[in-house]
Design an enzyme around this catalytic site. Structure first.
Site, PDB file in Angstrom:
ATOM      1  N   SER A  51      30.332  -9.082  -0.588  1.00  0.00           N
ATOM      2  CA  SER A  51      29.655  -9.143   0.716  1.00  0.00           C
ATOM      3  C   SER A  51      29.618  -7.797   1.438  1.00  0.00           C
ATOM      4  O   SER A  51      28.827  -7.610   2.353  1.00  0.00           O
ATOM      5  CB  SER A  51      30.327 -10.184   1.616  1.00  0.00           C
ATOM      6  OG  SER A  51      31.618  -9.763   2.010  1.00  0.00           O
ATOM      7  N   LYS A  91      34.685  -7.189   7.159  1.00  0.00           N
ATOM      8  CA  LYS A  91      33.301  -6.995   7.581  1.00  0.00           C
ATOM      9  C   LYS A  91      33.225  -5.737   8.437  1.00  0.00           C
ATOM     10  O   LYS A  91      34.231  -5.176   8.847  1.00  0.00           O
ATOM     11  CB  LYS A  91      32.781  -8.192   8.403  1.00  0.00           C
ATOM     12  CG  LYS A  91      32.902  -9.542   7.719  1.00  0.00           C
ATOM     13  CD  LYS A  91      31.975  -9.683   6.527  1.00  0.00           C
ATOM     14  CE  LYS A  91      32.165 -11.045   5.863  1.00  0.00           C
ATOM     15  NZ  LYS A  91      31.392 -11.159   4.610  1.00  0.00           N
TER      16      LYS A  91
END
Length: 206
Positions: A51, A91
């Site tokens: 991701s 993230k």
């Protein structure tokens, strides 16, 4: 904390023997089995998914400054979910408290200004991510420059959000293959574990 201005790519000096002392101190065997270990204000974590490609690769071991829990836009952070305190997630911080974020047609706007995307040098990706529709760009958010992946064959619904006090808005660099604030909402400040400092090793045994 200041935005990370360096690439996360492994450099010539990022070799196992350089970090042997630290790896031993943090019990590398334990890391390999539990995916993370924390000691002396730093945490070591292993990346299990794509991701955050192309910035952070599957199998990368990252060093996290657990004192740096007040990130700025562009920083990469490790955090936990309220309902899943045992798991950690990685993230990039896109929005700070008070910011208004707008995401439309794969373009990010921060406080009404378009976040510039430019062509980027393509880096080697894992085999399952080597597709002609995956295009790499360099994005500039404040003082931070980093590369992202966009899937030209996919689409994402429009997002507009104003970040409340004590929270952050995060997104994966692999924009069309990331579960992030566009789906689960804001990350409370108290759930931030720390800011990623560097990648010191890669071992992808999958």
């Amino acid at each position: 904390a200041s935005p990370i201005k360096r690439s996360f790519d492994l450099k010539s000096y990022n070799r196992w023997y350089i970090y042997l002392g630290y790896i031993v101190a943090t019990q590398v065997v334990s890391i390999c089995w539990t995916n993370h270990q924390e000691i002396l204000g730093y945490g070591t974590y292993r990346i299990p998914s794509g991701s955050m490609l192309p910035s952070v690769h599957i199998g990368d071991f990252i060093l996290v400054d657990t004192w740096a829990t007040d990130p700025v836009a562009g920083d990469v952070i490790v955090f936990r979910f309220e309902e899943d305190s045992e798991s950690t997630f990685v993230k990039r911080v896109i929005g700070l408290p008070g910011d208004t974020i707008f995401y439309r047609d794969k373009t990010l706007f921060s406080n009404g200004e378009e976040v510039i995307q430019a062509g980027a040098e393509v880096r080697e990706l894992p085999a399952k991510f080597r597709r002609p529709n995956l295009i790499e760009y360099q994005e500039t958010l404040g003082d931070a420059k980093y590369n992202i992946l966009l899937d030209s064959s996919d689409s994402f619904f429009d997002i507009k959000a104003t970040i409340p006090e004590g929270a952050y808005y995060v997104m994966g660099d692999n924009r069309d293959n990331s579960r992030d604030s566009r789906l689960f909402g804001f990350v409370p400040e108290r759930l931030v574990v720390g800011t990623v400092y560097l990648v010191y090793f890669n071992w992808d045994w999958t």
